[in-house]
Design a protein around this motif. Structure first.
Motif, short mmCIF file in Angstrom:
data_model
loop_
_atom_site.label_atom_id
_atom_site.label_comp_id
_atom_site.label_asym_id
_atom_site.label_seq_id
_atom_site.Cartn_x
_atom_site.Cartn_y
_atom_site.Cartn_z
N GLN A 180 0.82 -1.20 0.00
CA GLN A 180 0.00 0.00 0.00
C GLN A 180 0.86 1.26 0.00
O GLN A 180 0.57 2.21 -0.73
N ARG A 189 1.03 4.00 -2.96
CA ARG A 189 0.76 5.41 -2.65
C ARG A 189 1.89 6.30 -3.18
O ARG A 189 1.63 7.32 -3.82
N ASN A 230 1.60 9.10 -6.11
CA ASN A 230 2.03 10.49 -5.86
C ASN A 230 3.07 10.93 -6.89
O ASN A 230 3.06 12.07 -7.35
#
Length: 197
Positions: A47, A51, A55
């Motif tokens: 995760q 992420r 980004n």
């Protein structure tokens, strides 16, 4: 004598089986806990990596879009006070003369080249940063998950050893039970009346 040896062996093997079962249950519980911890940590790392990659995509897209807007706003059409964005608007309305149209075409070609170069640089930077993120999480997996995986393997080996010992104790129990049973038959008094007289 075989009866007593069988009875004692059966009791001893039975106690050993119960001890091994208790140890196996404790080890199995630890294996489940370690496996669950490893799965949880792997999920958290996945995760976090996802992420960061998302980004990164947002960041590099933002840089490219900002550069595009800046380029559109700063590129002047030769001989006019219009920037390219205003020129495109005037061009769609048919408000450009021949010189402005030629300047517009030249500006668009220049921008297309600049955008191609910017996109290539942006993609190169994004690829480098993506590789750094992936390398970072691979290293984290090695540092954080390997000890857990090692513990899981040790526990599994211990469990396998206990199961093997349990099977041996079970065989001893069965053999001693059989010995006790056989000798009990030999010790039983005979009520047939043979030999009485």
């Amino acid at each position: 004598m075989g009866f007593l040896l069988g009875a004692f062996g059966k009791l001893s093997a039975g106690r050993r089986m119960r001890q091994l079962q208790a140890r196996m249950m404790r080890v199995q519980s630890r294996v489940r806990r370690v496996t669950r911890d490893a799965e949880k940590m792997e999920k958290q790392l996945q995760q976090a990596e996802k992420r960061e990659l998302n980004n990164l995509t947002l960041y590099t897209n933002g840089i490219y879009n900002n550069a595009y807007q800046t380029l559109m706003n700063q590129t002047q059409i030769a001989g006019t006070n219009m920037n390219l964005a205003q020129g495109l608007e005037a061009w769609t309305k048919g408000q450009l003369d021949t010189n402005q149209q030629a300047a517009m075409n030249q500006a668009q070609a220049t921008i297309a080249n600049a955008l191609t170069s910017m996109k290539a640089q942006n993609d190169q930077t994004a690829a480098t940063l993506k590789q750094q993120i992936e390398d970072k999480y691979e290293m984290l997996r090695e540092q954080m998950l390997e000890p857990i995986k090692d513990e899981e393997e040790l526990l599994q080996n211990e469990k396998d050893s206990l199961e093997s010992q349990y099977e041996m104790a079970k065989q001893d129990y069965t053999a001693c039970k059989q010995m006790e049973k056989e000798d009990a038959k030999n010790m039983a008094p005979s009520y047939t009346g043979v030999g009485q007289g």
